[in-house]
Design an enzyme around this catalytic site. Sequence first.
Site, PDB file in Angstrom:
ATOM      1  N   PRO A 106       0.879  -1.260  -0.080  1.00 32.30           N
ATOM      2  CA  PRO A 106      -0.032  -0.003  -0.004  1.00 32.30           C
ATOM      3  C   PRO A 106       0.850   1.189   0.019  1.00 32.30           C
ATOM      4  O   PRO A 106       1.887   1.377   0.664  1.00 32.30           O
ATOM      5  CB  PRO A 106      -0.774   0.042   1.253  1.00 32.30           C
ATOM      6  N   HIS A 107       0.726   2.164  -0.745  1.00 29.07           N
ATOM      7  CA  HIS A 107       0.898   3.431  -0.600  1.00 29.07           C
ATOM      8  C   HIS A 107      -0.101   4.704  -1.085  1.00 29.07           C
ATOM      9  O   HIS A 107      -1.159   4.404  -1.689  1.00 29.07           O
ATOM     10  CB  HIS A 107       2.351   3.502  -1.572  1.00 29.07           C
ATOM     11  N   THR A 108       0.197   5.668  -0.631  1.00 28.65           N
ATOM     12  CA  THR A 108      -0.637   6.982  -0.950  1.00 28.65           C
ATOM     13  C   THR A 108      -0.834   7.046  -2.356  1.00 28.65           C
ATOM     14  O   THR A 108       0.421   6.891  -3.113  1.00 28.65           O
ATOM     15  CB  THR A 108      -0.470   8.381  -0.161  1.00 28.65           C
TER      16      THR A 108
END
Lengths: 577, 229
Positions: free
Chosen positions: B140-142
Amino acid sequence: MHVRDQGYRFWSDLKQLIINSDEKFKLGFIGFIVGVTSGLASVGLNNGLEYLRNIYDSIQHDWLIVILPAIGLVLTVILLKYVIKDFEGHGLPEVIYSISLKGGMIKKRSAYSKLLGSLITISFGGSAGPEAPVVVSGSAIGSNIARFFRANEKIRIAVAGSGAAAAIASIFNAPIAGIIFTMEVIIGEWTPIFLLPIAIASVTGTEISRLLKGNQIPFTHELLTVQTNDILVSIVLALLCALFSVLFIRLIRNLSSWLDRFFKNPIIKAISAGLVIGLITLFVPYVKGEGYIFVHNIISGNFSAGIFFILLIILLKIFATSATLGAGGAGGVFAPSLVIGSSTGLLFYTFMQNFFPDFSLSGAPLFALVGMAGLLSGTLQAPLTGIFLIIEITGGYYAILPLLLVSFLTSAIVNRFEKQSIYHYELVRKGQLHRPRTDGKILSDINPRELLEKDPIVIYPDLLISELIPIIKKSKRNYFPVVERENKTFLGMVYFNDLKEFIFDSTLVNSILVEEVMHVDITTISLEDSLLEIQSKFERTNSWSLPVLEDDKYLGLISKATMLDLYRKELKVQTDI
Amino acid sequence: MNSFSKDTFLTTEEVARLLGLPEVTVQRWEHQGKIPYKIINGQVSFKKSEIIRWAKAHDLTIREKHGKSKDLISEHLLTDAIVAGGIYHNIDGDDVYTVFHNALNNLGFIDKKDHDRVFDELLNREELASTGIGNGIAIPHTRNRLDLNLNYAHVAIIFLNKPLPFNAIDGKPVTVLFMIFTTSVKEHLKMLSRISFVLQKSQLKEMLAGDIEDQNLITQIKQIESDAR
């Protein structure tokens, strides 16, 4: 009806014949026509000035002399700004600009606008020269005749230059000075093919003025002998000429912007400047008009005055000319340069007479002539024009040694302080001066649109890298512009190089989006950018290819390689001249 | 040496670097007398101030700092990022929302006031495409790069209490999250290639599946990262 048709057929056939004729013939023929028309324009303006000068000289009232320059300036501003709508600039720079960048295209109304304007400005007592307006008019006539005969860029430039040559040649009865002025100041390049029409026009223009006004030398004088002493002191005269040239160049340049700062309204500006000029004229009448008669008096030895009065005349002439042109008057700096130059020579001679009476010198007229060449060399950065004009005016080579010395010394000293002449300064500042075959000229000729590459495949930010792989396979390039799907707004660039370390990871590529691997801090090009700017963007960013945007929308890419390719082709085409 | 002159003299090589040109070009210019130079002790030398003036007069660009330093990216980018980001165990939750929420509460390097923004951006990214890259792992990452006052990349390894359905490419539920926070596109690209490289090693896949000491995991990743270069 039938006869008229036939007549029309004859003229259109003749026009076709000329359009299809040999290039050299065409150049010569158009040069001839331009010589005739420019010669007529110059004689017309001079006759007009002479006629109106007689009226001016019969004025008895002081108050009229004070207000007349203001009236002249206001009329000129109204005529040029609101009636003819050809106001900007004092003329010659626009001719140089059109030859430098617009392939010799000059608008039709320039053929008469400055001519009329300068007639009013000068004959009402404003201080300006009629040469520039005649040159503008001659060039405009030449340019439009060339267009009429569908001449190409090369011929248009040559012929626009011919108009200028004929103008100077016919004003001063000096054909060689006309040719040299055009080569030195207007075109700035010594190319044989340009010389043909320019020489023909110069000869024709001179002959027209001789036919109409007689073969008179404008500034008659007694023959003088030049001694070694005269040549030695000429070095000091050169210093003086350089000083006044720099002063003149700077005041011309700055006074107009100072006036703009004080007076927002052009009419009020014209009135204020005109009244000051009028007051000066009342007390020192030598500064008014183009000053031919004053120069004539100095050269023929009929004018002498004290050192301080001559110095005053020089300074007031510089001021009055700057004010006249700065306040919207039409005219040039050629004749004022002659006035300042001959006064400088007289000033120097008078100084020597007063303080070194035993040092034997030839006489005031010699120094006045040499001073004129000095000022032309200084203000116009045109030493050869100065030398040959004086040679033709004096009708002999006897003054050649001091002329050469003062002209080139003045030009070299002025160049130390002012890199550009009065004519070129504005153009250089705006980046609008490009001599043929120079880097700047080639770069300015090419439009960014010509370099636009549309073949790179555009991608969208919401694509997965796995969806990008087939696109990469298809593409000839290794970079991809990213745009928004709906409105094609440019977002960034994706480089294959960045992806190659994980593009073979079959699981990862299904989870990564284009938007997270695109570079967004990309320098972009606009279609308004000049190639010079584009080139510097390439250098700054050290990149090979940059995107072109119009209103944030992506249009294509420009790459260094295409630029070099087109640059070389353009260079080859230009060398043809 | 003349003590009055503060001028530095450059060699042909240094001039070439200053102007961003091949050395042979500078040599040719010197032979053709196009570039000003001096002979000092039989050596061709260029006065720096003179070269800069000359380059400006000829409209050549000067590289003020030789060999413009690229954004420095650590040799052990991933290892350093994990050390900075930390390793967390037994994070609870039945859905992505709860898991992300609980995970964020554990991440000390993210300011409390930024939690909402980070949370929204993480989900935003998952909605576009799942970051589950298979084998029970997600990254996950922004979506947008948020300004979180981080000076370099942080990666938090988060072990979940129970397998979480993640819509991953292979359909398997996720047990480990590599939560990535990078500071530039360049760093992000580098991070992706490092993670891709490291996770393809079978020894690491086994370690992540089994029970392992944090320090061992870091040592192992550092080892693999060193091999990558």
